[in-house]
Design a protein around this motif. Structure first.
Motif, PDB file in Angstrom:
ATOM      1  N   ASN A 317     -17.605  -6.618 -31.750  1.00  0.00           N
ATOM      2  CA  ASN A 317     -18.064  -7.678 -30.854  1.00  0.00           C
ATOM      3  C   ASN A 317     -17.663  -7.400 -29.412  1.00  0.00           C
ATOM      4  O   ASN A 317     -18.449  -7.606 -28.476  1.00  0.00           O
ATOM      5  N   ILE A 318     -16.436  -6.939 -29.223  1.00  0.00           N
ATOM      6  CA  ILE A 318     -15.947  -6.631 -27.870  1.00  0.00           C
ATOM      7  C   ILE A 318     -16.751  -5.488 -27.262  1.00  0.00           C
ATOM      8  O   ILE A 318     -17.184  -5.560 -26.103  1.00  0.00           O
ATOM      9  N   LEU A 319     -16.959  -4.419 -28.035  1.00  0.00           N
ATOM     10  CA  LEU A 319     -17.732  -3.284 -27.528  1.00  0.00           C
ATOM     11  C   LEU A 319     -19.151  -3.710 -27.168  1.00  0.00           C
ATOM     12  O   LEU A 319     -19.693  -3.297 -26.134  1.00  0.00           O
ATOM     13  N   MET A 320     -19.755  -4.538 -28.014  1.00  0.00           N
ATOM     14  CA  MET A 320     -21.132  -4.979 -27.757  1.00  0.00           C
ATOM     15  C   MET A 320     -21.207  -5.840 -26.506  1.00  0.00           C
ATOM     16  O   MET A 320     -22.113  -5.678 -25.690  1.00  0.00           O
ATOM     17  N   PHE A 321     -20.262  -6.758 -26.345  1.00  0.00           N
ATOM     18  CA  PHE A 321     -20.318  -7.682 -25.216  1.00  0.00           C
ATOM     19  C   PHE A 321     -20.097  -6.951 -23.894  1.00  0.00           C
ATOM     20  O   PHE A 321     -20.755  -7.261 -22.899  1.00  0.00           O
ATOM     21  N   VAL A 322     -19.201  -5.993 -23.869  1.00  0.00           N
ATOM     22  CA  VAL A 322     -18.970  -5.219 -22.641  1.00  0.00           C
ATOM     23  C   VAL A 322     -20.189  -4.362 -22.329  1.00  0.00           C
ATOM     24  O   VAL A 322     -20.667  -4.319 -21.194  1.00  0.00           O
ATOM     25  N   GLY A 323     -20.715  -3.657 -23.340  1.00  0.00           N
ATOM     26  CA  GLY A 323     -21.938  -2.879 -23.149  1.00  0.00           C
ATOM     27  C   GLY A 323     -21.723  -1.572 -22.424  1.00  0.00           C
ATOM     28  O   GLY A 323     -20.662  -0.947 -22.520  1.00  0.00           O
ATOM     29  N   GLY A 324     -22.738  -1.137 -21.675  1.00  0.00           N
ATOM     30  CA  GLY A 324     -22.707   0.170 -21.012  1.00  0.00           C
ATOM     31  C   GLY A 324     -22.746   0.049 -19.504  1.00  0.00           C
ATOM     32  O   GLY A 324     -22.262  -0.919 -18.918  1.00  0.00           O
ATOM     33  N   GLY A 325     -23.361   1.058 -18.865  1.00  0.00           N
ATOM     34  CA  GLY A 325     -23.413   1.099 -17.414  1.00  0.00           C
ATOM     35  C   GLY A 325     -24.544   0.272 -16.840  1.00  0.00           C
ATOM     36  O   GLY A 325     -25.524  -0.041 -17.516  1.00  0.00           O
ATOM     37  N   SER A 326     -24.406  -0.064 -15.560  1.00  0.00           N
ATOM     38  CA  SER A 326     -25.415  -0.878 -14.886  1.00  0.00           C
ATOM     39  C   SER A 326     -26.645  -0.047 -14.547  1.00  0.00           C
ATOM     40  O   SER A 326     -26.566   1.169 -14.391  1.00  0.00           O
ATOM     41  N   ALA A 327     -27.787  -0.733 -14.414  1.00  0.00           N
ATOM     42  CA  ALA A 327     -29.054  -0.123 -14.013  1.00  0.00           C
ATOM     43  C   ALA A 327     -29.462   1.014 -14.939  1.00  0.00           C
ATOM     44  O   ALA A 327     -29.965   2.045 -14.502  1.00  0.00           O
ATOM     45  N   GLY A 328     -29.230   0.816 -16.232  1.00  0.00           N
ATOM     46  CA  GLY A 328     -29.640   1.790 -17.224  1.00  0.00           C
ATOM     47  C   GLY A 328     -30.326   1.092 -18.379  1.00  0.00           C
ATOM     48  O   GLY A 328     -30.906   0.022 -18.231  1.00  0.00           O
ATOM     49  N   THR A 329     -30.261   1.696 -19.555  1.00  0.00           N
ATOM     50  CA  THR A 329     -30.921   1.124 -20.722  1.00  0.00           C
ATOM     51  C   THR A 329     -29.958   0.334 -21.596  1.00  0.00           C
ATOM     52  O   THR A 329     -30.362  -0.201 -22.616  1.00  0.00           O
ATOM     53  N   ALA A 330     -28.676   0.285 -21.214  1.00  0.00           N
ATOM     54  CA  ALA A 330     -27.685  -0.428 -22.005  1.00  0.00           C
ATOM     55  C   ALA A 330     -27.704  -1.910 -21.677  1.00  0.00           C
ATOM     56  O   ALA A 330     -28.263  -2.343 -20.670  1.00  0.00           O
ATOM     57  N   GLY A 331     -27.061  -2.697 -22.545  1.00  0.00           N
ATOM     58  CA  GLY A 331     -26.965  -4.129 -22.339  1.00  0.00           C
ATOM     59  C   GLY A 331     -25.535  -4.557 -22.126  1.00  0.00           C
ATOM     60  O   GLY A 331     -24.697  -3.785 -21.656  1.00  0.00           O
ATOM     61  N   GLY A 332     -25.227  -5.803 -22.510  1.00  0.00           N
ATOM     62  CA  GLY A 332     -23.895  -6.337 -22.306  1.00  0.00           C
ATOM     63  C   GLY A 332     -23.675  -6.777 -20.869  1.00  0.00           C
ATOM     64  O   GLY A 332     -24.581  -6.740 -20.038  1.00  0.00           O
ATOM     65  N   ILE A 333     -22.458  -7.209 -20.569  1.00  0.00           N
ATOM     66  CA  ILE A 333     -22.146  -7.626 -19.201  1.00  0.00           C
ATOM     67  C   ILE A 333     -21.912  -6.425 -18.300  1.00  0.00           C
ATOM     68  O   ILE A 333     -21.780  -6.581 -17.100  1.00  0.00           O
ATOM     69  N   LYS A 334     -21.819  -5.231 -18.852  1.00  0.00           N
ATOM     70  CA  LYS A 334     -21.660  -3.946 -18.174  1.00  0.00           C
ATOM     71  C   LYS A 334     -20.184  -3.613 -17.912  1.00  0.00           C
ATOM     72  O   LYS A 334     -19.347  -4.491 -17.704  1.00  0.00           O
ATOM     73  N   ILE A 335     -19.900  -2.321 -17.968  1.00  0.00           N
ATOM     74  CA  ILE A 335     -18.531  -1.819 -17.805  1.00  0.00           C
ATOM     75  C   ILE A 335     -17.965  -2.193 -16.445  1.00  0.00           C
ATOM     76  O   ILE A 335     -16.806  -2.604 -16.324  1.00  0.00           O
ATOM     77  N   THR A 336     -18.773  -2.039 -15.384  1.00  0.00           N
ATOM     78  CA  THR A 336     -18.273  -2.323 -14.039  1.00  0.00           C
ATOM     79  C   THR A 336     -17.877  -3.786 -13.905  1.00  0.00           C
ATOM     80  O   THR A 336     -16.858  -4.108 -13.271  1.00  0.00           O
ATOM     81  N   THR A 337     -18.656  -4.687 -14.477  1.00  0.00           N
ATOM     82  CA  THR A 337     -18.318  -6.107 -14.436  1.00  0.00           C
ATOM     83  C   THR A 337     -16.972  -6.357 -15.103  1.00  0.00           C
ATOM     84  O   THR A 337     -16.095  -7.045 -14.554  1.00  0.00           O
ATOM     85  N   PHE A 338     -16.803  -5.787 -16.276  1.00  0.00           N
ATOM     86  CA  PHE A 338     -15.571  -5.960 -17.042  1.00  0.00           C
ATOM     87  C   PHE A 338     -14.362  -5.412 -16.286  1.00  0.00           C
ATOM     88  O   PHE A 338     -13.315  -6.073 -16.193  1.00  0.00           O
ATOM     89  N   LEU A 339     -14.483  -4.225 -15.705  1.00  0.00           N
ATOM     90  CA  LEU A 339     -13.353  -3.600 -15.031  1.00  0.00           C
ATOM     91  C   LEU A 339     -13.052  -4.249 -13.685  1.00  0.00           C
ATOM     92  O   LEU A 339     -11.890  -4.349 -13.291  1.00  0.00           O
ATOM     93  N   VAL A 340     -14.079  -4.670 -12.955  1.00  0.00           N
ATOM     94  CA  VAL A 340     -13.835  -5.374 -11.683  1.00  0.00           C
ATOM     95  C   VAL A 340     -13.040  -6.646 -11.939  1.00  0.00           C
ATOM     96  O   VAL A 340     -12.084  -6.958 -11.205  1.00  0.00           O
ATOM     97  N   LEU A 341     -13.384  -7.386 -12.979  1.00  0.00           N
ATOM     98  CA  LEU A 341     -12.629  -8.580 -13.328  1.00  0.00           C
ATOM     99  C   LEU A 341     -11.204  -8.221 -13.748  1.00  0.00           C
ATOM    100  O   LEU A 341     -10.248  -8.935 -13.412  1.00  0.00           O
ATOM    101  N   GLY A 342     -11.058  -7.117 -14.482  1.00  0.00           N
ATOM    102  CA  GLY A 342      -9.725  -6.677 -14.875  1.00  0.00           C
ATOM    103  C   GLY A 342      -8.856  -6.342 -13.676  1.00  0.00           C
ATOM    104  O   GLY A 342      -7.679  -6.738 -13.608  1.00  0.00           O
ATOM    105  N   PHE A 343      -9.417  -5.616 -12.709  1.00  0.00           N
ATOM    106  CA  PHE A 343      -8.664  -5.278 -11.499  1.00  0.00           C
ATOM    107  C   PHE A 343      -8.364  -6.532 -10.677  1.00  0.00           C
ATOM    108  O   PHE A 343      -7.296  -6.633 -10.057  1.00  0.00           O
ATOM    109  N   ALA A 344      -9.286  -7.483 -10.639  1.00  0.00           N
ATOM    110  CA  ALA A 344      -9.043  -8.722  -9.907  1.00  0.00           C
ATOM    111  C   ALA A 344      -7.875  -9.496 -10.522  1.00  0.00           C
ATOM    112  O   ALA A 344      -7.010 -10.022  -9.795  1.00  0.00           O
ATOM    113  N   ILE A 345      -7.826  -9.555 -11.840  1.00  0.00           N
ATOM    114  CA  ILE A 345      -6.717 -10.230 -12.525  1.00  0.00           C
ATOM    115  C   ILE A 345      -5.402  -9.505 -12.244  1.00  0.00           C
ATOM    116  O   ILE A 345      -4.367 -10.125 -11.961  1.00  0.00           O
ATOM    117  N   TRP A 346      -5.438  -8.171 -12.312  1.00  0.00           N
ATOM    118  CA  TRP A 346      -4.227  -7.378 -12.085  1.00  0.00           C
ATOM    119  C   TRP A 346      -3.699  -7.567 -10.661  1.00  0.00           C
ATOM    120  O   TRP A 346      -2.494  -7.723 -10.448  1.00  0.00           O
TER     121      TRP A 346
END
Length: 465
Positions: A317-346
């Motif tokens: 579920n976690i892998l699916m929700f995060v998904g792949g890269g932006s502006a491609g064929t993948a879905g999810g909220i995208k890796i960049t979205t997930f990591l930007v939020l992670g860095f903001a929290i940190w």
């Protein structure tokens, strides 16, 4: 006369711009054109699949299977309510393949590219639409990016199709035409992260064949990186000092999630007879690789997810929700979205006002956008899960898995999609459409009457946490 009165008189005297109707704004705004284009292609695809030539039988319900399959194909998801291999004819398979290609490449992107080929130029509106769908940074890049995207897609699909065709021809089928068709279909489905297969058990029959699993996994990862990343990699190569923040986040995040997914999947399923336990050592490695690659919005499966442990499903579920890269064929909220939020929290934990990644600062607008995408995604999944629980008798575990798979345009299922009522199918179609178009785009298309605020209100600081 006081200055304020003169300003008021000038404002009243100034001509006011003519207001556009809501329908006009919906049709002309580039962000709103994309959902309308996808909806039009879905309707056209469903109509073609309803034709007698598209299905093998003549009896039974056809409207919902055709509509659901069209939505799943255009949204490059892979969830199915009928057996793709036996329910549809070769003509139906061809329609599905075209819908996958359109959905993966981007309908408005393809239309703009065709206009370029015919007229040699595109207007401002065409550039805005293409920029919106390809995430191009400036207008000067639009034309070159479109042709690069087309070349990259054709090249990767061709290489993957060649490898799969040779394997199908030499090991599984002596008919060159069938081997070529299966190679092309699965190559397109893999690069576009669609997950459609021409076999009733998807890829379970090839679980121990590295010549099938590895090329498909490679195409899935390539498509999931996103076109901006692929283009930057071709231009900059391995010169890490020239990598942008987006490139670093996508590549490093992809590698981390692939390694973590492999480790978790192997740890939970390695010795279980229901999944990997009966396979050879090489088959277990391939199964663990597929178990971390396919949930990254690909939708293929080489094991039965209905027999997987709850721990495996939760991490999937976690892998699916995060998904792949932006502006491609993948879905999810995208890796960049997930990591930007992670860095903001940190950075918030460390008491730093400015969010920095790779010696670059991240603007507050990007952080707000990432937060909006993530929260809207959570809201879509929660809402979809609640609706599915209301109209079905399945457990929360299975329904949540299905909802995330649909919203993240993954297509992996625990096997309940075939048994869902029509009301649940409508919920999944709405999730697939929202996930493919993007929650921000859908929200923007709905909010037609929004206007920028020309004043600032007094600030107040609520207590957080």
């Amino acid at each position: 006369m006081p200055e304020t009165d003169r300003v008021a008189l000038r404002d009243r005297a100034a001509p006011r711009p003519k207001r556009e109707s809501r329908l006009t704004r919906a049709l002309l705004h580039p962000v709103r054109s994309v959902p309308l284009a996808f909806l039009a292609v879905i309707i056209l695809g469903a109509g073609l699949l309803m034709l007698p030539v598209s299905r093998t039988g003549s009896d039974g319900e056809i409207v919902m299977p055709a509509l659901f399959t069209a939505v799943s194909a255009v949204c490059v998801t892979g969830l199915i309510t009928v057996d793709t291999a036996t329910f549809w004819t070769p003509f139906g398979h061809a329609v599905i393949l075209v819908l996958i290609q359109l959905g993966g490449f981007g309908i408005m992107t393809l239309a703009t590219l065709l206009a370029l080929l015919v007229r040699k130029s595109i207007g401002l509106r065409g550039q805005l639409v293409a920029q919106s769908e390809t995430h191009t940074l400036n207008f000067g890049d639009v034309r070159s990016v479109l042709f690069r995207v087309a070349r990259i897609m054709v090249a990767i699909e061709a290489v993957t199709a060649l490898a799969l065709t040779l394997r199908f021809l030499l090991a599984y089928d002596n008919n060159p035409a069938t081997a070529l068709w299966h190679g092309v279909f699965h190559a397109v489905s893999a690069f576009n992260n669609a997950g459609f297969a021409l076999y009733s058990d998807n890829l379970v029959g090839f679980a121990e064949d590295p010549w099938i699993i590895i090329p498909i996994c490679a195409a899935v990862v390539a498509g999931g990186l996103g076109f901006p990343v692929i283009i930057q990699l071709f231009k900059g190569g391995l010169r890490f000092k020239d990598w942008t923040v987006h490139l670093r986040l996508t590549v490093y995040g992809t590698v981390f999630l692939l390694l973590a997914g492999f480790a978790f999947f192997a740890a939970f399923e390695w010795n279980r007879e229901e999944t990997l336990g009966t396979l050879s050592l090489g088959g277990k490695f391939l199964g663990s690789l597929a178990g971390t690659v396919f949930p990254r919005t690909a939708g293929f499966n080489s094991i039965d997810y209905g027999a997987a442990l709850p721990e495996t499903l939760m991490f999937t579920n976690i892998l699916m929700f995060v998904g792949g890269g932006s502006a491609g064929t993948a879905g999810g909220i995208k890796i960049t979205t997930f990591l930007v939020l992670g860095f903001a929290i940190w950075n918030e934990i460390r008491g730093r006002e400015q969010v920095t990644i790779a010696h670059r600062s991240i603007s507050p607008s990007v952080q707000r956008q990432a937060l909006s995408v993530a929260l809207l995604g959570v809201a879509a999944v929660i809402g979809g899960t609640m609706l599915l629980l209301m109209v079905t008798d399945y457990s929360l575990e299975k329904v949540l898995f299905e909802a995330i798979s649909a919203y993240a345009t993954v297509g992996v299922s625990t096997g309940i999609t075939y048994k869902l009522p029509a009301s649940a199918e409508w919920v999944l179609m709405a999730l697939m459409f929202t996930g493919r178009i993007g929650t921000i785009t859908v929200a923007s298309a709905i909010a037609l009457a929004s206007r920028p605020r020309l004043f600032n209100l007094p600030e107040e600081r609520p207590i957080i946490g």
